[in-house]
Design an enzyme around this catalytic site. Structure first.
Site, PDB file in Angstrom:
ATOM      1  N   GLN A   1       0.843  -1.191   0.000  1.00 52.39           N
ATOM      2  CA  GLN A   1       0.000   0.000   0.000  1.00 52.39           C
ATOM      3  C   GLN A   1       0.884   1.248   0.000  1.00 52.39           C
ATOM      4  OE1 GLN A   1      -3.287   0.111  -0.240  1.00 52.39           O
ATOM      5  NE2 GLN A   1      -3.692  -2.080  -0.078  1.00 52.39           N
TER       6      GLN A   1
ATOM      7  N   ASP B   1     -10.490  -7.173  -2.677  1.00 54.50           N
ATOM      8  CA  ASP B   1      -9.714  -5.960  -2.953  1.00 54.50           C
ATOM      9  C   ASP B   1      -9.049  -6.181  -4.308  1.00 54.50           C
ATOM     10  OD1 ASP B   1      -8.223  -3.661  -2.916  1.00 54.50           O
ATOM     11  OD2 ASP B   1      -6.845  -4.312  -1.346  1.00 54.50           O
TER      12      ASP B   1
ATOM     13  N   GLU C   1      -4.522 -15.843  -3.414  1.00 55.32           N
ATOM     14  CA  GLU C   1      -3.653 -14.857  -4.069  1.00 55.32           C
ATOM     15  C   GLU C   1      -2.877 -15.589  -5.153  1.00 55.32           C
ATOM     16  OE1 GLU C   1      -1.547 -12.007  -5.550  1.00 55.32           O
ATOM     17  OE2 GLU C   1      -3.038 -11.499  -4.007  1.00 55.32           O
TER      18      GLU C   1
ATOM     19  N   TYR D   1      -7.751 -12.055  -3.628  1.00 49.06           N
ATOM     20  CA  TYR D   1      -6.722 -11.036  -3.886  1.00 49.06           C
ATOM     21  C   TYR D   1      -6.083 -10.563  -2.573  1.00 49.06           C
ATOM     22  CZ  TYR D   1     -10.208 -10.665  -7.675  1.00 49.06           C
ATOM     23  OH  TYR D   1     -11.138 -10.927  -8.648  1.00 49.06           O
TER      24      TYR D   1
ATOM     25  N   CYS E   1      -9.941   0.295  -5.968  1.00 48.67           N
ATOM     26  CA  CYS E   1      -9.079   1.400  -6.397  1.00 48.67           C
ATOM     27  C   CYS E   1      -9.592   2.021  -7.691  1.00 48.67           C
ATOM     28  CB  CYS E   1      -7.635   0.928  -6.561  1.00 48.67           C
ATOM     29  SG  CYS E   1      -7.429  -0.392  -7.782  1.00 48.67           S
TER      30      CYS E   1
ATOM     31  N   GLU F   1      -9.586   5.747  -3.618  1.00 48.84           N
ATOM     32  CA  GLU F   1      -9.882   4.406  -3.117  1.00 48.84           C
ATOM     33  C   GLU F   1     -11.222   4.476  -2.380  1.00 48.84           C
ATOM     34  OE1 GLU F   1      -7.428   0.603  -2.385  1.00 48.84           O
ATOM     35  OE2 GLU F   1      -6.990   2.418  -3.497  1.00 48.84           O
TER      36      GLU F   1
ATOM     37  N   ASN G   1      -2.340  -8.069   3.958  1.00 51.10           N
ATOM     38  CA  ASN G   1      -2.591  -6.767   4.575  1.00 51.10           C
ATOM     39  C   ASN G   1      -3.915  -6.760   5.340  1.00 51.10           C
ATOM     40  OD1 ASN G   1      -2.191  -3.859   4.961  1.00 51.10           O
ATOM     41  ND2 ASN G   1      -3.760  -3.580   3.411  1.00 51.10           N
TER      42      ASN G   1
END
Length: 368
Positions: free
Chosen positions: A186, A295, A235, A214, A320, A354, A219
């Site tokens: 990030q 995400d 992922e 994802y 995003c 975002e 995070n």
């Protein structure tokens, strides 16, 4: 990275304009008033990269204006960068100017900092790196007290380690994250911490099991896992999966199963239309999913993943790209409504925003 026009005096009004655009875009979906999470107006960016411009013996950081892409703009200071980056930039430039070994055919410099003060610098060259470079680089790393990496074509020299460790507290809980050079992290650490806090509040008290797509380096996984009985996280990036495993262990998270799979693949696995060797240690029949967390990249959710999402009572969606988020919300509108909204200004002084939505099933949860 484009060259932003920075005026802290204009920050609040620029953010207000972006929030207005967000609310207008989602008015057809009856979006509630969003919670707004602003950024610090300066020193917020934990990543920065610069071309290195050579002029005789002189070498400078440079960026380019998209309107004049062939004309370099020398960067003396970069106030949106985190303070560890700003402090290191002039010292690094001085050492590069003084060392023919370090500056020869140096093409680009990349910085990665953490909120906890660590800094990693990658020097990227258009030449092979040899022992003399490594000796000079070790002196430089010791002088600047940074992690230093040298790269050239088909070559990577790691002097100590190719990652930094981010540390911060979330709701009084100390967290740490391994962030690997070259993998996604990030960019705005302060806003990221606010995103994690908002996401946790949306699912606090829900319980059940969580499916996360994802997940990157974990995070959100690390933050959300204690709020659920079990978590299945997916992922595709090998380096991100490696970092995620480290981060789960470092934060004493024991209720997460992680598989390296795409959203298409996990959709097929959950629908029982395909079997995957990577799922051999995962008993899907044990899971009672209450929530889906996504995400995704800027492209948003593809059609199979949207179809998967329809089966969940709650969808927590961090985006995003508000445009693809709109498209996905429209596709889910028949089954899900927006119960919560937030905007996170990860990228001040740009048009990017975002945003986060909590979508819940119309008519309430399905009977178990």
């Amino acid at each position: 990275m484009p060259l932003p026009a920075i005026d802290p005096a204009e920050y609040a009004s620029q953010l207000a304009d972006k929030v207005t655009q967000f609310k207008h875009a989602f008015t057809p979906f009856a979006v509630p008033e969003p919670t707004v999470f602003p950024s610090a107006p300066l020193h917020y960016r934990l990543r920065a990269e610069f071309r290195m411009w050579h002029d005789g013996e002189r070498i400078d950081y440079a960026m380019f204006d998209p309107a004049e892409p062939k004309q370099p703009i020398a960067i003396e200071q970069f106030d949106i960068a985190a303070e560890p980056i700003c402090a290191a930039m002039p010292r690094l430039r001085e050492r590069l100017r003084a060392s023919e070994t370090l500056k020869r055919r140096l093409f680009q410099v990349e910085f990665l900092a953490t909120l906890s003060g660590e800094l990693m610098i990658s020097l990227i060259y258009h030449r092979p790196l040899d022992e003399s470079w490594e000796a000079a680089a070790r002196e430089l790393a010791a002088e600047l007290n940074v992690q230093l990496i040298g790269r050239s074509r088909k070559q990577k020299i790691v002097l100590d380690r190719d990652w930094v460790l981010e540390r911060f507290a979330l709701d009084g809980r100390p967290l740490q994250y391994k962030q690997i050079e070259g993998s996604f992290t990030q960019p705005n650490g302060g806003v990221n911490r606010q995103m994690l806090g908002w996401a946790c509040e949306q699912v606090r008290g829900v319980g059940g099991d969580l499916l996360e797509l994802y997940c990157g380096n974990g995070n959100f996984t690390v933050a959300l896992a204690p709020l659920f009985d079990r978590v299945l996280a997916t992922e595709v990036s090998k380096t991100s999966v490696e970092a995620a495993h480290y981060n789960l262990a470092a934060n004493d998270i024991g209720n997460v199963a992680m598989v390296r799979m795409s959203s298409d693949e996990i959709s097929a696995a959950l629908a029982r239309t395909r079997e995957f060797r990577r799922m051999k240690d995962v008993d899907l029949d044990r899971y009672r999913f209450s929530t889906l967390f996504v995400d995704p990249p800027r492209s948003g959710l593809d059609a199979p993943t949207v179809e998967l999402a329809r089966g969940f009572d709650r969808i927590l969606y961090i985006s995003c790209n508000p445009q693809t988020l709109q498209e996905n919300v429209a596709a889910l509108q028949a089954t899900h409504g927006i119960a919560g909204a937030a905007v996170f200004d990860q990228f001040p002084y740009t048009r990017h925003l975002e945003c986060g939505l909590l979508l819940t099933r119309r008519g309430g949860p399905r009977a178990p």
